[in-house]
Design a protein around this motif. Sequence first.
Motif, PDB file in Angstrom:
ATOM      1  N   ASN A  50      13.248   3.360  -4.122  1.00  0.00           N
ATOM      2  CA  ASN A  50      12.387   3.972  -5.127  1.00  0.00           C
ATOM      3  C   ASN A  50      13.104   4.340  -6.419  1.00  0.00           C
ATOM      4  O   ASN A  50      12.478   4.798  -7.370  1.00  0.00           O
TER       5      ASN A  50
ATOM      6  N   THR B 282       5.020  -2.093   6.320  1.00  0.00           N
ATOM      7  CA  THR B 282       4.177  -0.908   6.389  1.00  0.00           C
ATOM      8  C   THR B 282       3.097  -1.128   7.449  1.00  0.00           C
ATOM      9  O   THR B 282       2.759  -2.282   7.786  1.00  0.00           O
TER      10      THR B 282
ATOM     11  N   ARG C  98       0.811  -1.220   0.000  1.00  0.00           N
ATOM     12  CA  ARG C  98       0.000   0.000   0.000  1.00  0.00           C
ATOM     13  C   ARG C  98       0.849   1.278   0.000  1.00  0.00           C
ATOM     14  O   ARG C  98       0.423   2.301   0.517  1.00  0.00           O
ATOM     15  N   GLN C  99       2.044   1.184  -0.592  1.00  0.00           N
ATOM     16  CA  GLN C  99       2.856   2.379  -0.779  1.00  0.00           C
ATOM     17  C   GLN C  99       2.904   2.747  -2.259  1.00  0.00           C
ATOM     18  O   GLN C  99       2.769   1.887  -3.135  1.00  0.00           O
ATOM     19  N   THR C 100       3.151   4.012  -2.530  1.00  0.00           N
ATOM     20  CA  THR C 100       3.380   4.451  -3.903  1.00  0.00           C
ATOM     21  C   THR C 100       4.836   4.203  -4.281  1.00  0.00           C
ATOM     22  O   THR C 100       5.687   3.927  -3.414  1.00  0.00           O
ATOM     23  N   GLN C 101       5.144   4.328  -5.567  1.00  0.00           N
ATOM     24  CA  GLN C 101       6.523   4.159  -6.021  1.00  0.00           C
ATOM     25  C   GLN C 101       7.453   5.133  -5.320  1.00  0.00           C
ATOM     26  O   GLN C 101       8.578   4.787  -4.962  1.00  0.00           O
ATOM     27  N   ALA C 102       6.992   6.333  -5.060  1.00  0.00           N
ATOM     28  CA  ALA C 102       7.841   7.325  -4.400  1.00  0.00           C
ATOM     29  C   ALA C 102       8.100   6.987  -2.947  1.00  0.00           C
ATOM     30  O   ALA C 102       9.113   7.407  -2.376  1.00  0.00           O
ATOM     31  N   GLU C 103       7.223   6.216  -2.334  1.00  0.00           N
ATOM     32  CA  GLU C 103       7.337   5.920  -0.907  1.00  0.00           C
ATOM     33  C   GLU C 103       8.204   4.699  -0.614  1.00  0.00           C
ATOM     34  O   GLU C 103       8.716   4.575   0.497  1.00  0.00           O
TER      35      GLU C 103
ATOM     36  N   SER D 280       2.067  -3.494 -10.568  1.00  0.00           N
ATOM     37  CA  SER D 280       1.479  -2.233 -10.134  1.00  0.00           C
ATOM     38  C   SER D 280       1.254  -2.280  -8.621  1.00  0.00           C
ATOM     39  O   SER D 280       1.225  -3.366  -8.016  1.00  0.00           O
ATOM     40  N   PRO D 281       1.084  -1.113  -7.982  1.00  0.00           N
ATOM     41  CA  PRO D 281       0.797  -1.125  -6.533  1.00  0.00           C
ATOM     42  C   PRO D 281      -0.400  -1.977  -6.171  1.00  0.00           C
ATOM     43  O   PRO D 281      -0.376  -2.671  -5.148  1.00  0.00           O
ATOM     44  N   GLU D 282      -1.453  -1.959  -6.983  1.00  0.00           N
ATOM     45  CA  GLU D 282      -2.645  -2.764  -6.682  1.00  0.00           C
ATOM     46  C   GLU D 282      -2.349  -4.252  -6.831  1.00  0.00           C
ATOM     47  O   GLU D 282      -2.785  -5.072  -6.021  1.00  0.00           O
TER      48      GLU D 282
END
Length: 305
Positions: A145, A177, A136-141, A152-154
């Motif tokens: 990175n 996380t 549940r993190q974005t690529q930037a997080e 994909s995140p999903e």
Amino acid sequence: MTAALARTVVLDAAEWRSRRAAHERRVDEWLVPHLARRGSGTRHPVQDFLFTYYSHRPAQLRRWHPGAGVLLRDADPAEFGRDYRAEAAGRTLDTEAVLGRRGDSVDWIRTLLTRTAGRPGQFGCFGMHEWAMVYRQTQAEVRHNAWPLRLSPEQTARVVEDNRIRCSHFDAYRFFTAPARPLNLLAPSREAQHDNEQPGCLHANMDLYKWAYKLSPLVPSELVGDAFALAREIRALDMRASPYDLAALGYPPVRVETPEGRAEYAAAQRGFAERAAPLRTRLLAALAATEPSNTTEPDNAAERR
């Protein structure tokens, strides 16, 4: 009067200097590329991990120690630090002084190694700890990175949710996380580490390097180097099975999101557990060499030859 160790091995100057030089050559193969990357500001998520995650500095890894119960003939006092004392024939580790300062830590490590070795290995985690670290993190997080995720995140989140996370290692679990922690079957803690550590865990086997250097100079530097070498290989599998795409660095993925990938991971995990077991035994044997003995007869390696 200090208690004598279980045995004393006497190394002549030519022998211990040869061992020291061999250790330095071996370690330099790892250190030189790392220091070059550090100097240029380049990061490598696999090969630099052991230098950035663990606290042992490159110069400390390179420095050679013979371990407890070894007397070095004709050793220059300036070549060795405060942990060594002078003898008529050379220098030897002042084991009693080291244990006096660090005895509690040594006992903690001994207990951990002993209990871990006494448990059966578990091989059903399939490297989900790395996925839980980006859940549940974005690529930037995400931690690394600079490198893309393979899914994909999903899709990454679905892999975590569709697999039972059963991480037993606190130092992996603490990087999960916040949304991922409740998904783990266990809630590892530092206080319960002696009760949770098991010999199938990649991170427990990678940490043999940490316990080896934390026991230094009581253990030989060659053993620290062997633990480092195994940890490097384990880290490669750890990241190949992670959600990161590191193919451009020469690390093809182990696709643990598939049945075939999980089988590949478990087989490799078993292989590392088999290779780690002798290192754990050697660390415990090195600690046994720090225990006092009723005999004071030296074991002169040169005379045995």
